[in-house]
Design an enzyme around this catalytic site. Structure first.
Site, PDB file in Angstrom:
ATOM      1  N   ASP A  54       0.855  -1.199   0.000  1.00 59.14           N
ATOM      2  CA  ASP A  54       0.000   0.000   0.000  1.00 59.14           C
ATOM      3  C   ASP A  54       0.890   1.248   0.000  1.00 59.14           C
ATOM      4  O   ASP A  54       1.000   1.941   1.002  1.00 59.14           O
ATOM      5  CB  ASP A  54      -0.872  -0.080   1.271  1.00 59.14           C
ATOM      6  CG  ASP A  54      -1.867   1.053   1.373  1.00 59.14           C
ATOM      7  OD1 ASP A  54      -2.135   1.725   0.363  1.00 59.14           O
ATOM      8  OD2 ASP A  54      -2.375   1.266   2.502  1.00 59.14           O
TER       9      ASP A  54
HETATM   10  C1  SPV Z   1      -6.523   1.380   4.861  1.00 61.36           C
HETATM   11  O1  SPV Z   1      -7.217   0.480   5.348  1.00 61.36           O
HETATM   12  O2  SPV Z   1      -6.067   1.360   3.715  1.00 61.36           O
HETATM   13  C2  SPV Z   1      -6.190   2.545   5.668  1.00 61.36           C
HETATM   14  C3  SPV Z   1      -6.152   2.393   7.096  1.00 61.36           C
HETATM   15  O3  SPV Z   1      -5.872   3.574   5.101  1.00 61.36           O
HETATM   16  S1  SPV Z   1      -4.504   2.097   7.569  1.00 61.36           S
HETATM   17  O4  SPV Z   1      -4.011   0.994   6.773  1.00 61.36           O
HETATM   18  O5  SPV Z   1      -4.567   1.812   8.973  1.00 61.36           O
HETATM   19  O6  SPV Z   1      -3.728   3.287   7.305  1.00 61.36           O
HETATM   20 MG    MG Z   2      -5.367   3.368   3.152  1.00 58.86          MG
END
Ligand code: SPV
Ligand code: MG
Length: 296
Positions: A54
């Site tokens: 991510d």
């Molecule tokens: C997601 O679920 O992509 C979020 C929350 O942005 S976190 O991963 O906790 O940043």
């Molecule tokens: Mg996120």
């Protein structure tokens, strides 16, 4: 009732609105069945389900496609994680138009400069946009939305980027002044100290949102008491699925039979019911003549 209005109504109640992270249709159905108030289309889980981290690699179209699949599988309102809006304020205007057209109830925009970095992991270089630039993105989002009930959440990563509590509060205040409906403050600490003090210092201009992944001991009611009106359990379902799948795969290879896992996996009947096989039977009775072949 429109799903945007549904979300507004949830937020008007004197209690926390609890969202469950989902990455696909069936995870959204399961969250609805379990009793959550709404769905969070999690960028973290969507990218992980694609086998990538991510860190700003997933495009708007990919997020939108995943979020639309989620939205079609639930009657609950869906709040979409749209990372940093995939560019500048102009990109944000397109995001709002596309997500509104797809029937999504709200978006969450975060103040990372591209490329964004997952908040849950230490050691990354984290560049934030300037407060002014991001406030403009929030304003652009609010001025673009057609439906007055569409919700824009502004998320600050100031604490995660180690900019300190004062900057986090300044940013949150500027984003609220720019029109954000709620402010999400993220922390990567494993205790809730930062988000507790943030809430105590917060002037209450708009309600707060928390994602307690890193400080899991805190309860929904404790967060609500502090001023967090929306709480997101962002990735526990996805992580449960990964654990379960990994274990079942391991056992099938070990035992060389599927009998070893049969009693521990979801019965087929439940899958049939979750995705609506019964409805297909009804449609067949109504529209498909007995003996009729395919249609090709
Ligand atoms: C997601 O679920 O992509 C979020 C929350 O942005 S976190 O991963 O906790 O940043
Ligand atoms: Mg996120």
């Amino acid at each position: 009732m429109k799903k945007t209005t549904q979300l507004r109504r949830l937020l008007e109640r004197p209690q926390a609105t609890l969202l469950c992270g989902a990455h696909d249709g069936i995870s959204a159905s399961l969250a609805e069945r379990a009793g959550f108030d709404g769905i969070w289309s999690s960028g973290f889980c969507i990218s992980a389900s694609m086998g990538i981290p991510d860190v700003g690699l997933v495009t708007m179209s990919e997020h939108l496609e995943a979020t639309s699949k989620i939205n079609k599988c639930t009657n609950l309102p869906v709040v979409a994680d749209v990372d940093n809006g995939y560019g500048d304020a102009i990109n944000v205007t397109r995001v709002v138009k596309e997500y509104e057209m797809a029937g999504i109830s709200g978006i969450c925009l975060e103040d990372y400069h591209h490329p964004k970095r997952c908040s849950l992991i230490k050691g990354f270089r984290r560049n934030l946009e300037s407060l002014e630039e991001f406030a403009c993105k929030v304003r652009a989002a609010k001025e673009t939305q057609n439906d007055p009930d569409f919700v824009v959440i502004a998320r600050t990563e100031a604490l995660v980027a180690e900019k300190g509590a004062t900057e986090a509060l300044e940013r949150a205040a500027a984003y609220a002044a720019a029109g954000a409906d709620l402010v999400l403050v993220q922390s990567k600490e494993t205790t809730p100290g930062q988000i507790k003090s943030f809430a105590i210092e917060w002037d209450g201009a708009v309600p707060l949102v928390a994602i307690p992944t890193m400080y899991p001991e805190i309860t929904v009611s404790e967060l609500y008491e502090l001023g967090y009106a929306m709480i997101i359990f962002a990735n526990q379902g996805f992580r449960a699925a990964v654990s379960a799948m990994g274990e079942v795969f391991r056992r099938m290879v070990e035992t060389q039979t599927i009998a070893s896992v049969e009693n521990d996996i979801c019965p087929l009947s439940e899958i049939f019911s979750l995705v609506g096989y019964e409805e297909i039977r009804r449609l067949e009775d109504r529209f498909v003549a007995p003996g009729q072949s395919g249609g090709f």
